[in-house]
Design an enzyme around this catalytic site. Sequence first.
Site, PDB file in Angstrom:
ATOM      1  N   GLN A  82     120.402  34.213  54.579  1.00 17.27           N
ATOM      2  CA  GLN A  82     121.021  33.080  53.741  1.00 17.27           C
ATOM      3  C   GLN A  82     122.194  33.370  52.752  1.00 17.27           C
ATOM      4  O   GLN A  82     122.201  34.573  52.450  1.00 17.27           O
ATOM      5  CB  GLN A  82     119.858  32.468  52.812  1.00 17.27           C
ATOM      6  N   CYS A 112     119.093  26.574  45.348  1.00 20.12           N
ATOM      7  CA  CYS A 112     118.896  27.493  44.334  1.00 20.12           C
ATOM      8  C   CYS A 112     119.104  26.723  42.964  1.00 20.12           C
ATOM      9  O   CYS A 112     120.115  26.352  42.625  1.00 20.12           O
ATOM     10  CB  CYS A 112     119.497  28.684  44.323  1.00 20.12           C
ATOM     11  N   LYS A 151     119.157  24.906  53.610  1.00 24.33           N
ATOM     12  CA  LYS A 151     118.164  24.719  52.638  1.00 24.33           C
ATOM     13  C   LYS A 151     118.113  23.989  51.504  1.00 24.33           C
ATOM     14  O   LYS A 151     119.251  24.335  50.730  1.00 24.33           O
ATOM     15  CB  LYS A 151     117.545  26.286  52.140  1.00 24.33           C
ATOM     16  N   ASN A 212     108.621  22.892  52.577  1.00 29.83           N
ATOM     17  CA  ASN A 212     108.495  24.162  51.780  1.00 29.83           C
ATOM     18  C   ASN A 212     107.910  23.669  50.308  1.00 29.83           C
ATOM     19  O   ASN A 212     108.551  22.706  49.716  1.00 29.83           O
ATOM     20  CB  ASN A 212     109.653  24.810  51.560  1.00 29.83           C
ATOM     21  N   GLY A 213     106.985  24.446  49.717  1.00 33.17           N
ATOM     22  CA  GLY A 213     106.450  24.108  48.441  1.00 33.17           C
ATOM     23  C   GLY A 213     105.079  24.285  48.053  1.00 33.17           C
ATOM     24  O   GLY A 213     104.412  23.627  48.837  1.00 33.17           O
ATOM     25  N   ASP A 214     104.688  25.226  47.494  1.00 31.96           N
ATOM     26  CA  ASP A 214     103.208  25.107  46.796  1.00 31.96           C
ATOM     27  C   ASP A 214     102.193  25.387  47.931  1.00 31.96           C
ATOM     28  O   ASP A 214     101.219  25.207  47.561  1.00 31.96           O
ATOM     29  CB  ASP A 214     103.110  23.865  46.274  1.00 31.96           C
ATOM     30  N   ARG A 236     106.477  32.104  47.028  1.00 32.84           N
ATOM     31  CA  ARG A 236     105.469  32.584  46.139  1.00 32.84           C
ATOM     32  C   ARG A 236     104.190  33.216  46.635  1.00 32.84           C
ATOM     33  O   ARG A 236     103.754  34.385  46.293  1.00 32.84           O
ATOM     34  CB  ARG A 236     105.512  31.636  44.913  1.00 32.84           C
TER      35      ARG A 236
HETATM   36  C1  LIG Z   1     111.500  34.866  42.566  1.00 29.70           C
HETATM   37  C2  LIG Z   1     112.147  33.591  43.722  1.00 29.70           C
HETATM   38  C3  LIG Z   1     113.178  33.883  43.993  1.00 29.70           C
HETATM   39  C4  LIG Z   1     114.028  32.941  45.084  1.00 29.70           C
HETATM   40  N1  LIG Z   1     115.005  33.234  45.805  1.00 29.70           N
HETATM   41  C5  LIG Z   1     115.395  32.209  46.682  1.00 29.70           C
HETATM   42  C6  LIG Z   1     116.685  32.426  47.302  1.00 29.70           C
HETATM   43  O1  LIG Z   1     117.315  33.401  47.496  1.00 29.70           O
HETATM   44  N2  LIG Z   1     117.322  31.435  48.089  1.00 29.70           N
HETATM   45  C7  LIG Z   1     116.522  30.310  48.229  1.00 29.70           C
HETATM   46  O2  LIG Z   1     116.813  29.494  49.114  1.00 29.70           O
HETATM   47  N3  LIG Z   1     115.195  29.874  47.463  1.00 29.70           N
HETATM   48  C8  LIG Z   1     114.888  31.074  46.694  1.00 29.70           C
HETATM   49  N4  LIG Z   1     113.991  30.726  45.995  1.00 29.70           N
HETATM   50  C9  LIG Z   1     112.897  29.407  46.431  1.00 29.70           C
HETATM   51  C10 LIG Z   1     111.932  29.858  47.470  1.00 29.70           C
HETATM   52  O3  LIG Z   1     112.519  29.911  48.733  1.00 29.70           O
HETATM   53  C11 LIG Z   1     111.163  28.484  47.624  1.00 29.70           C
HETATM   54  O4  LIG Z   1     111.923  27.438  48.006  1.00 29.70           O
HETATM   55  C12 LIG Z   1     110.238  28.025  46.462  1.00 29.70           C
HETATM   56  O5  LIG Z   1     109.783  29.064  45.621  1.00 29.70           O
HETATM   57  C13 LIG Z   1     109.169  27.107  46.860  1.00 29.70           C
HETATM   58  O6  LIG Z   1     108.392  27.528  47.733  1.00 29.70           O
HETATM   59  P1  LIG Z   1     106.978  28.041  46.972  1.00 29.70           P
HETATM   60  O7  LIG Z   1     106.242  27.286  46.684  1.00 29.70           O
HETATM   61  O8  LIG Z   1     106.303  28.683  48.484  1.00 29.70           O
HETATM   62  O9  LIG Z   1     107.317  29.387  46.323  1.00 29.70           O
HETATM   63  C14 LIG Z   1     113.071  31.695  45.240  1.00 29.70           C
HETATM   64  C15 LIG Z   1     111.876  31.622  44.751  1.00 29.70           C
HETATM   65  C16 LIG Z   1     111.306  32.523  43.953  1.00 29.70           C
HETATM   66  C17 LIG Z   1     109.927  32.296  42.963  1.00 29.70           C
END
Ligand SMILES: Cc1cc2nc3c(=O)[nH]c(=O)nc-3n(C[C@H](O)[C@H](O)[C@H](O)COP(=O)(O)O)c2cc1C
Length: 326
Positions: A82, A112, A151, A212-214, A236
Amino acid sequence: MDKIREFKEKTLSIGNVNVSPPTFLAPIADISDSIFRQIVKRFGGVGLVFSEMISSDALTRGCEKTKLMLRFEEEERPIFFQIVGKDPERMAMAAKMIEDIGADGLDINMGCPSKNVTKTGGGSALLNDLPLAGRIIKRVRKSISIPLTVKIRAGWNENSLVYNEIGKIAQEEGAQAVFFHGRTRKQMYSGTVNYNWIADLKSRLNIPVIGNGDIVDRETLLKMLETKCDGIMIARGAIKKPWIFHSLLEDRDVEVEKLIEIIEAQFKKLVEFYPENLAKHKMKLFLSWYSRSLPHGKSIRLKLNDAKTTEEVAEILVKYKSDYYD
Ligand SMILES: Cc1cc2nc3c(=O)[nH]c(=O)nc-3n(C[C@H](O)[C@H](O)[C@H](O)COP(=O)(O)O)c2cc1C
């Protein structure tokens, strides 16, 4: 639960890349490096892994720390990298560099929420400038032949939801899938993911939409699958439990002792591969996340701040192990 069994057997094609099962390890800054991706891969259940986000400016200017992010092993394939940034030319240059190292696909970060990224105009700031977002996708598309994905989040805030517009633009400019974290930028990580937005986007696009999410357990996986999304992505949940993909699909958890073994092996590799300061930073970060899955994990977090060297961080784990497991 039949739904999960059915989902597990599916294959999703993104361009010429087959993803089976259609499960994705998210891009996670500082976390999803080659060492971590290999850990997640070895547990199984993950169809494709993402790199951490890579700054197109830093990469094309030859930053040494950024170059370390390009490392990957064959066993990690298929792997998407990415990139993040706002300048179409630099993004195209960075994309080409990533194609040249042998990546299976390239993703553009338009989600982001971090201030460090949005203040430079990249990440979710692009949701406020859709013409520029479109130019970036178009320019990057021209520069590479591997699959291209985007994304996104839903919009900057609830009054500016643009997920349908950006999804359409991505599709028209040649992106082959959209990864959708169903929150706004303003929400950061608060509240809950909005499944209706994801279902809405899925119903409007011809290219795959990955939800994506949660997602943390089988219940939340099923909720996401109800959106009819083509695949699912986890961030996460995977940092806390690198075996999450395996456990969701097979309905089997992994013993906590296994996590300690994994951390010990990972720490050795981090020290071998990274300069001392970066290794120390990563060890602290990982230990802080993992400690949330470990009984008495708070005792670990309380000590992290004071650790000044990689040895001192490693010592926290040794002490934890002897206090609770030996
Ligand atoms: C510590 C951390 C770093 C992340 N870094 C990126 C990243 O580099 N690029 C990106 O598109 N999303 C990043 N995200 C977002 C995640 O890819 C994801 O979209 C978001 O955490 C929701 O998914 P989850 O609920 O499974 O955590 C980051 C999230 C966290 C918590």
